[in-house]
Write an enzyme that holds these catalytic residues in place. Sequence first.
Site, PDB file in Angstrom:
ATOM      1  N   TRP A  43       3.800  -3.027  -7.501  1.00 45.54           N
ATOM      2  CA  TRP A  43       3.870  -3.863  -8.707  1.00 45.54           C
ATOM      3  C   TRP A  43       2.575  -3.970  -9.484  1.00 45.54           C
ATOM      4  CZ3 TRP A  43       0.174  -7.074  -7.160  1.00 45.54           C
ATOM      5  CH2 TRP A  43       0.115  -7.483  -5.823  1.00 45.54           C
ATOM      6  N   ASN A  44       1.515  -3.325  -9.017  1.00 44.72           N
ATOM      7  CA  ASN A  44       0.234  -3.591  -9.696  1.00 44.72           C
ATOM      8  C   ASN A  44       0.009  -2.749 -10.956  1.00 44.72           C
ATOM      9  OD1 ASN A  44       0.007  -1.334  -8.103  1.00 44.72           O
ATOM     10  ND2 ASN A  44      -2.076  -1.768  -7.442  1.00 44.72           N
ATOM     11  N   PRO A  87       2.720  -0.626   5.923  1.00 40.50           N
ATOM     12  CA  PRO A  87       3.961  -0.824   6.700  1.00 40.50           C
ATOM     13  C   PRO A  87       5.182  -0.180   6.034  1.00 40.50           C
ATOM     14  CG  PRO A  87       2.712  -2.874   6.561  1.00 40.50           C
ATOM     15  CD  PRO A  87       2.012  -1.905   5.673  1.00 40.50           C
ATOM     16  N   GLU A 128       1.126   7.004  -1.193  1.00 43.08           N
ATOM     17  CA  GLU A 128      -0.062   6.344  -1.776  1.00 43.08           C
ATOM     18  C   GLU A 128      -0.054   4.906  -1.278  1.00 43.08           C
ATOM     19  OE1 GLU A 128      -2.453   7.516  -3.303  1.00 43.08           O
ATOM     20  OE2 GLU A 128      -1.780   9.447  -4.091  1.00 43.08           O
ATOM     21  N   CYS A 155      -5.231  -0.915  -5.151  1.00 48.80           N
ATOM     22  CA  CYS A 155      -5.211  -0.345  -3.801  1.00 48.80           C
ATOM     23  C   CYS A 155      -6.575   0.187  -3.356  1.00 48.80           C
ATOM     24  CB  CYS A 155      -4.192   0.779  -3.743  1.00 48.80           C
ATOM     25  SG  CYS A 155      -4.434   1.978  -5.060  1.00 48.80           S
ATOM     26  N   GLU A 178      -2.166  12.477  -5.716  1.00 48.96           N
ATOM     27  CA  GLU A 178      -1.599  12.423  -7.058  1.00 48.96           C
ATOM     28  C   GLU A 178      -2.663  12.921  -8.027  1.00 48.96           C
ATOM     29  OE1 GLU A 178       0.125   8.271  -7.236  1.00 48.96           O
ATOM     30  OE2 GLU A 178       1.968   9.461  -7.281  1.00 48.96           O
TER      31      GLU A 178
HETATM   32  P1  NAD Z   1       5.422  -2.779  -0.747  1.00 50.09           P
HETATM   33  O1  NAD Z   1       5.111  -1.806   0.314  1.00 50.09           O
HETATM   34  O2  NAD Z   1       5.899  -4.131  -0.367  1.00 50.09           O
HETATM   35  O3  NAD Z   1       6.552  -2.190  -1.716  1.00 50.09           O
HETATM   36  C1  NAD Z   1       6.371  -0.965  -2.387  1.00 50.09           C
HETATM   37  C2  NAD Z   1       7.716  -0.463  -2.863  1.00 50.09           C
HETATM   38  O4  NAD Z   1       8.493  -0.035  -1.737  1.00 50.09           O
HETATM   39  C3  NAD Z   1       8.583  -1.495  -3.589  1.00 50.09           C
HETATM   40  O5  NAD Z   1       9.220  -0.871  -4.674  1.00 50.09           O
HETATM   41  C4  NAD Z   1       9.592  -1.904  -2.527  1.00 50.09           C
HETATM   42  O6  NAD Z   1      10.814  -2.376  -3.059  1.00 50.09           O
HETATM   43  C5  NAD Z   1       9.795  -0.591  -1.795  1.00 50.09           C
HETATM   44  N1  NAD Z   1      10.285  -0.709  -0.419  1.00 50.09           N
HETATM   45  C6  NAD Z   1      10.119  -1.728   0.459  1.00 50.09           C
HETATM   46  N2  NAD Z   1      10.698  -1.436   1.637  1.00 50.09           N
HETATM   47  C7  NAD Z   1      11.243  -0.201   1.521  1.00 50.09           C
HETATM   48  C8  NAD Z   1      11.954   0.664   2.401  1.00 50.09           C
HETATM   49  N3  NAD Z   1      12.229   0.304   3.660  1.00 50.09           N
HETATM   50  N4  NAD Z   1      12.343   1.866   1.951  1.00 50.09           N
HETATM   51  C9  NAD Z   1      12.047   2.256   0.693  1.00 50.09           C
HETATM   52  N5  NAD Z   1      11.382   1.486  -0.202  1.00 50.09           N
HETATM   53  C10 NAD Z   1      10.976   0.264   0.214  1.00 50.09           C
HETATM   54  O7  NAD Z   1       4.119  -2.849  -1.651  1.00 50.09           O
HETATM   55  P2  NAD Z   1       3.797  -3.826  -2.873  1.00 50.09           P
HETATM   56  O8  NAD Z   1       3.550  -5.186  -2.310  1.00 50.09           O
HETATM   57  O9  NAD Z   1       4.804  -3.656  -3.944  1.00 50.09           O
HETATM   58  O10 NAD Z   1       2.430  -3.216  -3.413  1.00 50.09           O
HETATM   59  C11 NAD Z   1       1.193  -3.504  -2.840  1.00 50.09           C
HETATM   60  C12 NAD Z   1       0.769  -2.395  -1.900  1.00 50.09           C
HETATM   61  O11 NAD Z   1       0.791  -1.154  -2.577  1.00 50.09           O
HETATM   62  C13 NAD Z   1      -0.645  -2.575  -1.394  1.00 50.09           C
HETATM   63  O12 NAD Z   1      -0.699  -2.262  -0.025  1.00 50.09           O
HETATM   64  C14 NAD Z   1      -1.424  -1.566  -2.198  1.00 50.09           C
HETATM   65  O13 NAD Z   1      -2.608  -1.133  -1.592  1.00 50.09           O
HETATM   66  C15 NAD Z   1      -0.430  -0.459  -2.355  1.00 50.09           C
HETATM   67  N6  NAD Z   1      -0.764   0.400  -3.506  1.00 50.09           N
HETATM   68  C16 NAD Z   1      -1.230   1.663  -3.281  1.00 50.09           C
HETATM   69  C17 NAD Z   1      -1.608   2.468  -4.340  1.00 50.09           C
HETATM   70  C18 NAD Z   1      -2.143   3.867  -4.125  1.00 50.09           C
HETATM   71  O14 NAD Z   1      -2.117   4.660  -5.050  1.00 50.09           O
HETATM   72  N7  NAD Z   1      -2.642   4.213  -2.948  1.00 50.09           N
HETATM   73  C19 NAD Z   1      -1.484   1.997  -5.647  1.00 50.09           C
HETATM   74  C20 NAD Z   1      -0.996   0.709  -5.840  1.00 50.09           C
HETATM   75  C21 NAD Z   1      -0.638  -0.087  -4.764  1.00 50.09           C
END
Ligand code: NAD
Length: 484
Positions: free
Chosen positions: A152-153, A231, A250, A284, A458
């Site tokens: 969501w960020n 996770p 990512e 992230c 990416e």
């Molecule tokens: P999240 O892991 O809770 O959710 C990410 C996405 O995965 C959401 O769309 C969610 O609905 C979906 N999801 C959840 N469970 C799932 C499953 N079992 N199967 C398939 N999809 C599923 O993360 P968040 O809270 O939305 O975002 C924050 C996290 O994202 C932080 O850990 C941050 O570091 C990471 N992030 C990483 C990057 C990167 O490029 N490395 C960029 C932005 C955010």
Amino acid sequence: MKFQPHASHFINGEYVEDTNGREIEVIYPATGELIAKLHSATPAIIDLALKAAQDAQQAWAALSGTERGRILRRASDIIRKRNYDLSVLETHDTGKPLQETTVADATSGADALEYFGGLAGSLTGEHIALGGGDFVYTIRQALGVCVGIGAWNYPTQIACWKAAPALACGNTMIFKPSETTPLSALKVAEILCEAGAPKGIYNVVQGYGEVGAALVTDQRVAKVSLTGSVPTGRKVYAAAAAEMKHVTMELGGKSPIIVFDDADLEDAISGAILGNFYSSGQVCSNGTRVFVQKGIKEAFLKRLTERLGQAKIGDPMDMDVSFGPMVSERQLNIVKGYIAIGIEEGARLVSGGQQLKREGFYLEPTVFADVTDKMTIAREEIFGPVMSVLDFDTEDEVLARANDTEFGLAAGVFTADLTRAHRVVAGFEAGSCFINTYNLAPVEAPFGGSKASGVGRENSKLAINHYSEMKSVYVSMNSVEAPY
Ligand code: NAD
């Protein structure tokens, strides 16, 4: 409701609704106001999207790369032209200040569409000469239907960073935005259509984790690209592995920034501010463990606190505001929990730490000093505006401590000694490293993590390898010799 879209999903070139899906409420983080109500995808919607993406893929892949690229570049131009409106939407979806969204969100998405649109016409295989006149040639092929799942960020940026290389290579995509910020990916889909994209090549379905999970396990899907937490990454990677699907992961981080005593102090503080408080710390690759060499520690903290006093916290729609609310009440409470743990475990609260007494999900930029490696706030990703400052004496010691984490997304070093800078960067166990700056992610550079922070990259030319595969063709120019 100010930002209510025509319908929840965008499939096969049009908006589609199914009110049987669980409700998704979109909240403006600066006020708590409900700005849109959507529905999570039902199995019927998921199937419709998969069918659309599958039906459209072969014809899309059969276009020349130049033709595909032209559409992506047109979409990039439209995004740039509408940057202000898209940024206003992004600010309402995420709470990030307009000062940020006008320069870092839709524009970054446009960069990706422009870059991969430009590359699309020059994607090739190669010719490999062998002995006796035989040769091999390789054909670069699309993978098929790709699924993108977003955090969501950076909703617009994530939607485009995944769409652009996927589509450039001739794949089609189903994108599932985060349930917290579902609005802007729909605009990306609309704009791609307006730019001439054939129906079904880019579809958006809304939903909670279970919708993502249903997409990941469907046999019609060839590749999954997730931006999310570690996770979730473990679950999605495992589900994709069961079907041997391609993945890009990512994920999260707990990245180090090392500040040596010869560093330009103002630059190092700027890097630490950008790497901890931009987007209210919800980035992230943030450098949330700031290692400062002992001799300059107090000067660093004093000047950092002065500069944090200049942050303008408030209404994200005010262009002068440089620090906005957290994305949701849930995230605010998670971060407040970490601040309480930091205090309890004996870290010294130097700045901030409080929720603002106003509507919305505002938390002060927070700095802890005297943080030790074992403290929870130094080990776990907080994903909020909380900086941990740790002291160090020597280069060897600090590098070992910087790497002592399961994560490996990013790392930065500030020093005037160039030899040391390159030596330290060579030792970092991280995918994206910075010397005397922090957190820049131009589309030309690979972006992604090592260790638990991810798989694949990416952006840059490397992303092409993650959205295509090579077929190799052996051509014999000689008679075939068989043993009998
Ligand atoms: P999240 O892991 O809770 O959710 C990410 C996405 O995965 C959401 O769309 C969610 O609905 C979906 N999801 C959840 N469970 C799932 C499953 N079992 N199967 C398939 N999809 C599923 O993360 P968040 O809270 O939305 O975002 C924050 C996290 O994202 C932080 O850990 C941050 O570091 C990471 N992030 C990483 C990057 C990167 O490029 N490395 C960029 C932005 C955010």
